[in-house]
Scaffold this active site. Structure first.
Site, mmCIF file in Angstrom:
data_model
loop_
_atom_site.group_PDB
_atom_site.id
_atom_site.type_symbol
_atom_site.label_atom_id
_atom_site.label_comp_id
_atom_site.label_asym_id
_atom_site.label_seq_id
_atom_site.Cartn_x
_atom_site.Cartn_y
_atom_site.Cartn_z
ATOM 1 N N ASP A 51 22.085 12.021 -21.059
ATOM 2 C CA ASP A 51 21.879 11.353 -19.778
ATOM 3 C C ASP A 51 23.118 11.661 -18.939
ATOM 4 O O ASP A 51 24.106 12.224 -19.430
ATOM 5 C CB ASP A 51 21.631 9.847 -19.938
ATOM 6 C CG ASP A 51 20.892 9.290 -18.713
ATOM 7 O OD1 ASP A 51 20.843 9.985 -17.676
ATOM 8 O OD2 ASP A 51 20.375 8.169 -18.783
HETATM 9 C C1 BGC Z 1 19.361 8.067 -15.522
HETATM 10 C C2 BGC Z 1 18.283 8.995 -16.004
HETATM 11 C C3 BGC Z 1 18.067 10.087 -15.009
HETATM 12 C C4 BGC Z 1 19.368 10.812 -14.779
HETATM 13 C C5 BGC Z 1 19.259 11.970 -13.815
HETATM 14 C C6 BGC Z 1 20.614 8.836 -15.103
HETATM 15 O O1 BGC Z 1 21.555 8.012 -14.516
HETATM 16 O O2 BGC Z 1 19.653 7.111 -16.517
HETATM 17 O O3 BGC Z 1 17.104 8.291 -16.278
HETATM 18 O O4 BGC Z 1 17.062 10.947 -15.442
HETATM 19 O O5 BGC Z 1 20.306 9.897 -14.271
HETATM 20 O O6 BGC Z 1 19.057 11.571 -12.536
#
Ligand code: BGC
Length: 747
Positions: A290
């Site tokens: 993530d």
């Molecule tokens: C979120 C994810 C997301 C990623 C990319 C993160 O902060 O937890 O769910 O896909 O950002 O935007």
């Protein structure tokens, strides 16, 4: 040159060029040999580059002069970027793809990723709302349309579906999931993966990403980025089913979660990533971190520094580093020092390259970035029609006293009250990709579109968008209400309060809105509360103030039209809750599939010294699986084809459902089980199947379910399914509270 000689030279040149076409660029070669050839040519730095995913932005126009963007483009030229997220549009993706393909040493194309959560340009209901339709084909279709739109704009990969089970409406991200039930969550996760990916053999589908692996929905207190502490039996029985179903449905990628599991951050958690995902489930795709989660292992207190974080991530089996850049900075050195084997690197890099081959990017790097296709594909009338269908089916009717709904609008004076009803900005949430407020139909517009000629629709804001009580606004609304036949009051939260970083300590109807309803109640006019929210809010305060309550969620592009269709009865609502609506904040977490405890409160008994609160009931306001229709359904004749069965036998469950009202309607018939005594305690109810049926007034149908041995089993702490002999309860009903029940004994 003499003709003969010149012909000879030309032939030599052509055969030389042919000999120079590297195997990996030759579509006639097998995917395997192309991959091997490419790996053999790559330096360790280029390999690290494939594992590096950067946040993008714009790479054309004025952005070209931005030093940050220039530096990123140089990284592309140097083969130091495998993927971008947040580069949007056919033009932008093509511009950067050209740099990667034409100017980097090996010309490896870039993978473009984006959070396409519930639509790209045509915005569908938030996933939590759509889940309330219990309509798997609608969910598959809406993911397919989102993929078609996104792929035309150069996107190869979405970070969806979110498969986190959650019991906590304080968590802003419940809007992205499918609610609290593992079985239903698993069906929905698989449907969404299929919708996004199809068979991944055309340029109209995109890679899906199962997130957040694992157990992110269990964050303590519903607080974003918080810790998790759950047991392995909870992991396997409650949280894993949707992730596993999505992986089994062929999901191409999986995302690490931000949280720890058993004290180890998910990005560095070998048990989760290697032992379960890659080994037990045989997952062959990409594990992406993530945002920054490799680097966050330092703050967690699990990695000493960035180099240690990179080491721990790759040793755990995580492949791609989103935005932390710890891999690109440290991998070569870690290999040099012998801390990471080239085999581990090659495994991770192969997973990324395989997806690029699979999408056909080595043969046509621009096949997703086509401006003409983009123009023709986005926000079409057909896509909007599907979004309307999905939106209508996502709405849940929670209360409808004195048949307040549906409304015959003809000749009526309708007072529409509530700022949100007239605010395009507040209709859209955090995850809208390229959705635009201007394209979104408000409640006011929807009512005007549908009934503007037949009814008189007046509007008053009633409360300010700042959430502050305003006497003058309430007065204005009351004055308007006095002359109206029916009051439609839009309450709840702005769409902007749904999504990441939107945790709330008070997931409830804001006080100024309650005050507004209290004032309106005094007019004696029928009140319909239209609740906008990306989560179940505590509706206890408004329950006695409204004659009807419609849970409208955040419905996307077609919001106003969909709500208007439900209010008028043009569509008879059929949605059912997929998350429990708590009675009070202090009740959270409250969910239907809880354990009984040693001191439950049997129906109708004195609750003294039992598991309870002194100040509120144990029961939620609305249970899981609940939702009304403009007709009514009665259940009868629940029967099993046998009362005793062997462990390998299937059991047929039948029930007769009758439409006992006066209009046609759809009903979601739900099958639950309870394993009464087992080696680990099991929930009081577990959903195991459902059917959505349509019945004409007066029509009866016998609905049949087949219970399989796997439906009666649970997982032990190692994730192995166990079916234990003993007594089971088999229950069927129109929600998780009101069920018929039979007993079944497994020998
Ligand atoms: C979120 C994810 C997301 C990623 C990319 C993160 O902060 O937890 O769910 O896909 O950002 O935007």
């Amino acid at each position: 040159m003499k003709p003969m000689i010149s012909l000879f030279v030309t032939v030599m040149l052509i055969s030389n060029i042919q000999a120079q076409v590297p195997i990996y660029k030759d579509p006639k070669q097998t995917a395997d040999s192309r991959l091997k050839d490419l790996l053999n040519r790559m330096t360790i730095e280029e390999k690290a580059g494939q594992l590096n995913q950067l946040n993008g932005g714009f790479f054309t126009g004025p952005a070209l002069n931005d030093p940050g963007q220039k530096a990123k483009m140089q990284m592309v030229r140097d083969g130091k970027v495998g993927s971008f997220l947040n580069v949007i549009g056919a033009k932008e993706t093509r511009a950067i793809q050209e740099i990667a393909v034409k100017e980097s040493r090996l010309g490896i194309p870039i993978l473009f990723a984006l959070d396409v959560i519930h639509g790209y340009k045509t915005i569908f209901p938030i996933p939590l709302a759509e889940a309330c339709s219990w309509d798997l084909s609608i969910m598959e279709k809406s993911a397919g349309i989102a993929a078609k739109e996104a792929s035309s704009a150069g996107i190869h990969w979405t970070f969806a579906p979110m498969c986190d089970i959650s019991n906590d409406p304080r968590w802003g991200r419940v809007m992205e999931g499918a609610g609290e039930d593992p079985w239903l969550g698993a069906q929905i996760a698989a449907a969404r993966v299929k919708g996004f990916q199809g068979s991944l053999n055309d340029a109209e589908h995109i890679l899906s990403c199962v997130k957040h692996f694992a157990v992110y929905g269990a964050v303590e207190g519903g607080k974003e980025y918080n810790n998790v502490d759950v047991s392995r039996v909870a992991l396997w029985n409650k949280y894993m089913p949707p992730y596993e179903a999505a992986v089994k449905a062929g999901a191409a990628t999986v995302m690490n979660s931000f949280n720890v599991f058993e004290g180890v951050p998910a990005s560095g958690n070998k048990y989760l990533v290697t032992d379960i995902l890659k080994k037990k489930w045989g997952f062959g795709g990409i594990v992406v971190s993530d945002w920054g989660s490799f680097g966050e292992m330092i703050a967690h207190g699990y990695a000493a520094d960035e180099k240690d974080a990179a080491l721990k991530a790759i040793l755990a089996g995580s492949d791609m580093d989103m935005e932390a850049q710890v891999t690109i900075k440290n991998l070569a050195q870690l290999v040099k020092e012998g801390k990471v084997s080239m085999q581990a690197v090659d495994d991770a890099v192969s997973r990324v390259l395989k997806m690029k081959f699979k999408l056909g990017l080595f043969d046509d790097p621009y096949r997703f970035s086509d401006e003409a296709r983009e123009k023709a594909t986005l926000f079409t009338a057909a896509n909007r029609a599907e979004a309307l269908e999905a939106a209508k089916r996502s709405i849940v009717l929670l209360k409808n006293e004195k048949n307040t709904l549906p409304i015959a609008f003809n000749g009526k004076k309708v007072a529409l009250i509530g700022s949100f009803a007239d605010s395009k900005d507040d209709l859209l949430d955090f995850w809208i990709a390229q959705g635009e407020a201007k394209n979104t139909v408000t409640l006011r517009e929807g009512l005007q579109n549908r009934f503007g000629n037949a009814a008189s629709i007046s509007f008053a804001p009633g409360y300010g968008l700042d959430g502050v009580a305003n006497e003058a606004m309430i007065k204005e609304a009351v004055a308007m209400a006095e002359t109206a036949d029916v009051l439609l009051v839009n309450v709840g939260l702005s769409g902007k309060m749904a999504g990441e970083d939107r945790a709330l300590a008070f997931p409830e109807i804001p006080a100024p809105q309650v005050a507004l309803l209290q004032a309106l109640k005094k007019t004696g006019k029928p009140i319909v509360a239209l609740v906008s929210s990306g989560r179940p809010l505590i509706l206890t305060a408004i329950q006695p103030l409204a004659d009807a309550i419609v849970q409208c969620w955040i419905l996307g592009t077609e919001t106003g039209n969909a709500v208007a269709d439900v209010l008028s009865g043009a569509y008879n609502p059929s949605g059912k809750t997929v998350m429990t609506f708590p009675y009070a904040i202090g009740q959270i977490p409250v969910y239907y599939n809880a354990f009984n405890t040693g001191r439950p409160i049997p129906e109708g008994t004195d609750p003294g010294w039992k598991s309870r609160y002194r100040d509120i009931p144990n029961k939620p306001l609305y249970p899981f699986g609940y939702g009304l229709s403009y007709t009514s359904f009665t259940y009868g004749g629940l029967s099993l084809d046998k009362n005793t069965a062997g462990k390998n036998e299937t059991i047929q469950v039948s029930v007769t459902v009758t439409n006992s009202g006066s209009v046609a309607g759809e009903e979601i018939v739900q099958l639950y089980i309870r394993d009464v005594a087992a080696s680990i305690v099991r929930p009081v109810k577990e959903l195991k199947n459902f059917q959505k049926i349509t019945l004409k007034p007066g029509e009866s149908r016998t609905v049949k379910f087949i219970l399989l041995p796997k439906d009666l089993s649970f997982s032990d702490a190692a994730g192995t399914p166990v079916l234990e002999p003993g007594l089971f309860k088999i229950m069927v009903g129109g929600n998780s509270r009101d069920v018929l029940e039979k007993e079944l004994t497994i020998k």
